[in-house]
Design a protein around this motif. Structure first.
Motif, PDB file in Angstrom:
ATOM      1  N   SER A   1      21.321  48.856  11.566  1.00  0.00           N
ATOM      2  CA  SER A   1      20.626  48.991  10.278  1.00  0.00           C
ATOM      3  C   SER A   1      19.200  48.465  10.377  1.00  0.00           C
ATOM      4  O   SER A   1      18.276  49.040   9.801  1.00  0.00           O
ATOM      5  N   ILE A   2      19.021  47.381  11.111  1.00  0.00           N
ATOM      6  CA  ILE A   2      17.682  46.817  11.299  1.00  0.00           C
ATOM      7  C   ILE A   2      16.818  47.791  12.091  1.00  0.00           C
ATOM      8  O   ILE A   2      15.678  48.084  11.715  1.00  0.00           O
ATOM      9  N   ALA A   3      17.354  48.297  13.189  1.00  0.00           N
ATOM     10  CA  ALA A   3      16.602  49.233  14.035  1.00  0.00           C
ATOM     11  C   ALA A   3      16.197  50.484  13.266  1.00  0.00           C
ATOM     12  O   ALA A   3      15.106  51.019  13.461  1.00  0.00           O
TER      13      ALA A   3
ATOM     14  N   ASP B   1      16.852  50.280   7.609  1.00  0.00           N
ATOM     15  CA  ASP B   1      17.640  50.429   6.379  1.00  0.00           C
ATOM     16  C   ASP B   1      17.768  49.068   5.694  1.00  0.00           C
ATOM     17  O   ASP B   1      18.754  48.363   5.842  1.00  0.00           O
ATOM     18  N   ILE B   2      16.741  48.724   4.925  1.00  0.00           N
ATOM     19  CA  ILE B   2      16.679  47.396   4.310  1.00  0.00           C
ATOM     20  C   ILE B   2      17.786  47.186   3.279  1.00  0.00           C
ATOM     21  O   ILE B   2      18.268  46.064   3.117  1.00  0.00           O
ATOM     22  N   ASP B   3      18.223  48.241   2.598  1.00  0.00           N
ATOM     23  CA  ASP B   3      19.295  48.096   1.610  1.00  0.00           C
ATOM     24  C   ASP B   3      20.593  47.645   2.272  1.00  0.00           C
ATOM     25  O   ASP B   3      21.263  46.731   1.791  1.00  0.00           O
ATOM     26  N   THR B   4      20.929  48.269   3.387  1.00  0.00           N
ATOM     27  CA  THR B   4      22.146  47.877   4.109  1.00  0.00           C
ATOM     28  C   THR B   4      22.004  46.472   4.676  1.00  0.00           C
ATOM     29  O   THR B   4      22.949  45.683   4.640  1.00  0.00           O
ATOM     30  N   VAL B   5      20.826  46.146   5.181  1.00  0.00           N
ATOM     31  CA  VAL B   5      20.587  44.804   5.722  1.00  0.00           C
ATOM     32  C   VAL B   5      20.787  43.763   4.619  1.00  0.00           C
ATOM     33  O   VAL B   5      21.451  42.745   4.837  1.00  0.00           O
ATOM     34  N   MET B   6      20.243  44.019   3.439  1.00  0.00           N
ATOM     35  CA  MET B   6      20.400  43.071   2.328  1.00  0.00           C
ATOM     36  C   MET B   6      21.861  42.943   1.923  1.00  0.00           C
ATOM     37  O   MET B   6      22.330  41.839   1.627  1.00  0.00           O
ATOM     38  N   LYS B   7      22.590  44.062   1.904  1.00  0.00           N
ATOM     39  CA  LYS B   7      24.016  44.016   1.564  1.00  0.00           C
ATOM     40  C   LYS B   7      24.788  43.165   2.572  1.00  0.00           C
ATOM     41  O   LYS B   7      25.618  42.341   2.200  1.00  0.00           O
TER      42      LYS B   7
END
Length: 132
Positions: free
Chosen positions: A45-47, A50-56
């Motif tokens: 997700s970081i690569a 995808d900031i939304d998934t990272v925050m989740k």
């Protein structure tokens, strides 16, 4: 009519040529030569940025200093110049001084991959922490 005959003849030649083809390395099982790299979903997700998934995942308690395929999440963020995600990881306690098995830090990954924005964030964060 001539075109279809010529095309059929060419197709037949190709199909006959591949029927007797053998692998170059027929003695070695091809499954053995396949390498699998296991990167966890957090680092993927970081690569991808995808900031939304990272925050989740962070809200679910994901470890910001875990190693995935030899790199920390901060190293992935630095490598791919994901500045927003890098700042988020720093807020959640990412250790920017961690070295992997190749003796590389997140700053080194940013430098190698030309991620100047990420390199600047890392440099400023480390300088700020040094003052404290």
């Amino acid at each position: 009519m001539k075109k279809s005959i010529i095309i059929s003849a060419i197709a037949l030649c190709f199909s006959l040529g591949t029927v007797n083809a053998t692998p170059l390395n027929s003695t070695r099982n091809t499954l053995e030569s396949v390498r699998y790299f296991k990167v966890n979903s957090f680092c993927v997700s970081i690569a991808l940025g995808d900031i939304d998934t990272v925050m989740k995942l962070l809200s679910l308690g994901e470890d910001v200093n875990q190693i995935s395929n030899g790199m920390t999440p901060a190293m992935y963020a630095a490598k791919f110049n994901r500045t927003e995600i890098l700042e988020l990881l720093i807020i959640h306690g990412a250790d920017l001084k961690t070295k992997n098995s190749k003796k590389m830090t997140a700053a080194k990954y940013a430098e190698i991959h030309g991620a100047t924005d990420a390199a600047l964030i890392i440099k400023e964060t480390l300088a700020e922490k040094k003052k404290k």
